[in-house]
Design a protein around this motif. Structure first.
Motif, short mmCIF file in Angstrom:
data_model
loop_
_atom_site.label_atom_id
_atom_site.label_comp_id
_atom_site.label_asym_id
_atom_site.label_seq_id
_atom_site.Cartn_x
_atom_site.Cartn_y
_atom_site.Cartn_z
N ASP A 298 0.86 -1.19 0.00
CA ASP A 298 0.00 0.00 0.00
C ASP A 298 0.89 1.24 0.00
OD1 ASP A 298 -1.83 2.00 0.31
OD2 ASP A 298 -2.66 1.28 2.21
N PHE A 299 1.06 1.84 -1.17
CA PHE A 299 1.93 3.00 -1.32
C PHE A 299 1.15 4.25 -1.71
CE2 PHE A 299 4.82 -0.60 -2.61
CZ PHE A 299 5.50 -0.66 -1.40
N GLY A 300 -0.09 4.34 -1.26
CA GLY A 300 -0.88 5.53 -1.50
C GLY A 300 -1.18 5.74 -2.98
N GLU A 301 -0.85 6.93 -3.48
CA GLU A 301 -1.17 7.29 -4.87
C GLU A 301 -0.11 6.82 -5.87
OE1 GLU A 301 -4.07 8.68 -5.73
OE2 GLU A 301 -4.59 8.46 -3.61
N ALA A 302 0.99 6.30 -5.40
CA ALA A 302 2.06 5.88 -6.30
C ALA A 302 1.61 4.68 -7.13
CB ALA A 302 3.31 5.53 -5.52
N GLN A 303 2.03 4.64 -8.38
CA GLN A 303 1.79 3.47 -9.21
C GLN A 303 2.82 2.40 -8.86
OE1 GLN A 303 1.67 5.78 -13.09
NE2 GLN A 303 -0.09 4.43 -13.40
N LEU A 304 2.36 1.16 -8.85
CA LEU A 304 3.18 0.05 -8.37
C LEU A 304 3.54 -0.89 -9.51
CD1 LEU A 304 4.46 -1.77 -6.17
CD2 LEU A 304 2.16 -2.69 -5.76
N VAL A 305 4.83 -1.13 -9.69
CA VAL A 305 5.34 -2.15 -10.60
C VAL A 305 5.93 -3.26 -9.74
CG1 VAL A 305 6.96 -2.67 -12.45
CG2 VAL A 305 5.85 -0.43 -12.37
N HIS A 306 5.33 -4.43 -9.79
CA HIS A 306 5.84 -5.54 -8.98
C HIS A 306 6.47 -6.56 -9.93
CE1 HIS A 306 5.11 -8.88 -5.76
NE2 HIS A 306 6.29 -8.32 -5.64
N ILE A 307 7.81 -6.67 -9.87
CA ILE A 307 8.56 -7.55 -10.77
C ILE A 307 8.96 -8.80 -9.99
CG2 ILE A 307 10.62 -7.76 -12.21
CD1 ILE A 307 10.55 -4.70 -12.54
N VAL A 308 8.49 -9.95 -10.46
CA VAL A 308 8.69 -11.21 -9.74
C VAL A 308 9.29 -12.25 -10.67
CG1 VAL A 308 6.84 -10.76 -8.09
CG2 VAL A 308 6.31 -11.92 -10.24
N ASP A 309 9.87 -13.30 -10.08
CA ASP A 309 10.57 -14.30 -10.89
C ASP A 309 9.67 -15.41 -11.40
OD1 ASP A 309 10.15 -15.80 -8.60
OD2 ASP A 309 12.26 -16.13 -8.15
N ALA A 310 8.42 -15.44 -10.96
CA ALA A 310 7.48 -16.46 -11.42
C ALA A 310 6.05 -15.95 -11.19
CB ALA A 310 7.69 -17.77 -10.66
N PRO A 311 5.11 -16.35 -12.01
CA PRO A 311 3.73 -15.89 -11.83
C PRO A 311 3.17 -16.19 -10.44
CG PRO A 311 3.97 -16.89 -13.98
CD PRO A 311 5.26 -17.14 -13.26
N SER A 312 3.64 -17.26 -9.80
CA SER A 312 3.14 -17.62 -8.47
C SER A 312 3.45 -16.57 -7.42
CB SER A 312 3.73 -18.96 -8.03
OG SER A 312 5.15 -18.87 -7.91
N GLN A 313 4.41 -15.68 -7.71
CA GLN A 313 4.84 -14.68 -6.73
C GLN A 313 4.11 -13.36 -6.88
OE1 GLN A 313 6.99 -15.77 -4.16
NE2 GLN A 313 6.18 -17.52 -5.29
N ARG A 314 3.20 -13.27 -7.84
CA ARG A 314 2.41 -12.05 -7.95
C ARG A 314 1.50 -11.90 -6.74
NH1 ARG A 314 1.29 -13.11 -14.28
NH2 ARG A 314 2.66 -11.49 -15.16
N ALA A 315 1.39 -10.68 -6.27
CA ALA A 315 0.57 -10.42 -5.08
C ALA A 315 -0.90 -10.64 -5.40
CB ALA A 315 0.79 -8.99 -4.59
#
Length: 565
Positions: A298-315
């Protein structure tokens, strides 16, 4: 073991022997040269194979046996090897309580994405259900904290299953595998053809996701990168640095991501994270989960890029703007290519420069303020002073290991690794007792480096007996105990919540150095800040397991801001 070369090239090597020989032959091609264990009759063939050796195309090889006083230390040691060396770490546990004692280590490896292989003994199949010694089905117990858990049913299957286990453990997202071998399987004889290729797959990211992430980061005026353990695990440190420099984005790190950029790098930040997260317009979290350490994403108004090593790690609990999933080297290199050689684009370049200057001002102010704590002359000793002295004696390539609560939180605050792969802590699972096992794995990985365990006095109760394992097997490490005589992580919050505390006190001034001395090591107690530096130098010069028992201020409470739930 033999190799046959035909017109098509090298055919798979064949191996014959008992189950232990087949298992170690299969793991050798993945770089496994040691096993961590606590002696048990159910797994004798693995010891025989390690000690007597196994025939290979290059001759007979042996496997180093490192034995411990509690099975959790064996798994923690294997986890340290797996994390530091980016290859499987092997723990061998006897049946029943041997396996159950190792479950905390398995769970730690699960949370930390460490490619650990645990081999367990098991009561024989032919008498299953009759009440053999330590007969229990381990699989339902360990399945929730492993990538794969199974019983090997035939000796001829051992090599194939072990090869597949190693590939599974190493495949993103990495993690532990458990296999148990019934007595009749591991003591039985068989043969197998060993696979020639490792076969660890590379996950290719969706190109559209990478393009969207690149666009967000290139156009951002106040971007931030937070890099975690999977950056190191995925051998993506160089790619991270390439992307950060091409995009000209400030970088913060956690876990084994620490040291990815050296502290003197112009884009390396550690003290200005709160200001960065509050002011950023785009935040890229790379190779670490969006858990309590990062305010659950939860970073407020900031846009979030979440880079993970496998699809299973997506939030699943938050919705990032975009979440590229795949090989981190591929993704980060693609981000660097998208940026070209410029620092931002067009009108964003001036804003980006101002943003970095603003964060650097916050960073420098925080460092100046910390100087007081790092040099404090108080009596009793403040934890900050311990780390002020450690900063003077630790080499740039020293491996520091955290095992504790408040005392280790201060380590994360004051120690800044200068190189990647030099920081080990329990990770988000927060399991105490990792220290001696991690120390074994680190010392075996780096025979000539400084290895320093930073331990709370509470954590000392979980694993200090394994100093005997270190001393007996000539594995010198330095252990610095912050001894405040309390469970600080619980006592201070309880006082704040209820006005009292219970079950939060330990014996004040306990001589943990005497314990280490009795177990074959050495040590001393330090009560005055001015004595710290000389004590630490003696510890690193000693060549034995050496504990510096620092009596610290029990009134000192680490200032926490993270939301645990």
């Amino acid at each position: 073991m033999t190799d046959k070369t035909g017109a098509a090239g090298v055919e798979p090597a064949t191996v014959e022997g008992h189950g232990g020989q087949l298992a170690l032959a299969a793991l050798r091609s993945f770089g496994v040269t040691e096993m961590f264990t606590l002696s048990g009759g159910h797994v004798f063939p693995l010891y025989d194979a390690a000690h007597q050796g196994v025939e290979s195309a290059d001759g007979r090889f042996t496997t180093r046996i490192v034995d411990v006083r509690h099975e959790q230390s064996a798994v923690f040691a294997a986890e340290a090897v797996a994390k530091l060396q980016r290859r499987p770490g092997l723990a061998v546990l006897t049946a029943g309580p041997g396996v159950t004692n190792g479950i905390s280590g398995l769970t730690s490896a699960h949370f930390n994405g460490a490619p650990v292989i645990v081999l367990g003994g098991r009561a024989p199949q032919f008498r299953w259900g009759a009440g053999s010694l330590q007969e229990i089905d381990h699989i339902p117990l360990v399945a929730p904290v492993t990538k794969h858990a199974a019983t090997i049913g035939a000796t001829d299957d051992v090599a194939r299953v072990l090869h597949d286990a190693a590939v599974t453990a190493l495949s993103p997202h990495r993690g532990p595998v458990f296999l148990d071998l019934p007595l009749d399987v591991i003591f039985g004889f068989g043969g197998a053809a060993l696979a020639v290729e490792r076969g660890v797959p590379i996950i290719e990211p969706d190109p559209d996701d990478v393009v969207r992430a690149a666009a967000l980061l290139t156009r951002a005026q106040r971007p931030v990168i937070i890099a975690g353990s999977d950056v190191y695990a995925g051998d993506a440190v160089a790619a991270l640095r390439e992307a950060a420099e091409a995009l000209w984005i400030p970088v913060f790190t956690n876990g084994m991501g620490r040291g990815s950029l050296p502290p003197e790098h112009p884009l390396a930040f550690a003290k200005a994270r709160r200001a960065a997260l509050r002011g950023a317009d785009v935040i890229a979290v790379v190779g670490t989960p969006l858990d309590f350490r990062l305010n659950f994403g939860d970073f407020g108004e900031a846009q979030l890029v979440h880079i993970v090593d496998a699809p299973s790690q997506r939030a699943s609990h938050v919705q990032p703007t975009v979440s590229p999933a795949g090989d981190l080297r591929v993704i980060l290199s693609a981000l660097a290519d998208a940026a070209g050689t410029g620092h931002g684009a067009g009108a964003t370049e001036a804003a980006r420069t101002d943003w970095i200057a603003q964060l650097r001002q916050v960073e420098d102010a925080a460092r100046a303020a910390e100087a007081v704590e790092l040099e404090a002359e108080t009596d009793p000793i403040k934890p900050g002073r311990v780390y002020g002295e450690l900063r003077r004696v630790l080499d740039r390539d020293a491996v520091t290991i955290g095992d504790g609560g408040d005392f280790v939180s201060y380590a994360g605050r004051y120690l800044e690794p200068a190189q990647p792969g030099t920081w080990l802590d329990p990770g988000p699972y927060g399991c105490l007792g990792t220290g001696m096992g991690y120390a074994m794995g680190a010392r075996i990985t780096y025979p000539d480096r400084q290895i320093c365990v930073l331990m709370g006095d509470g954590a000392a109760g979980f694993s200090l007996m394994d100093v005997e394992s270190l001393a007996r097997q000539s594995l010198p490490v330095v252990i610095v105990v912050g001894n405040n005589g309390i469970w600080g992580l619980e006592k201070h919050p309880m006082q704040a919540m209820y006005g009292y505390d219970v079950a939060a006190d330990l014996q004040p001034g306990l001589r943990y150095d005497d314990v280490v001395r009795a177990l074959g090591g050495a040590g001393e107690t330090v009560e005055k800040a001015t004595d710290l530096g000389a004590a630490l130098r003696r510890a690193f010069d000693s060549g034995v397991p050496y504990l510096v028992n620092v009596l610290t201020d029990p009134a000192d409470a680490y200032p926490r801001s993270s939301n645990l739930a």
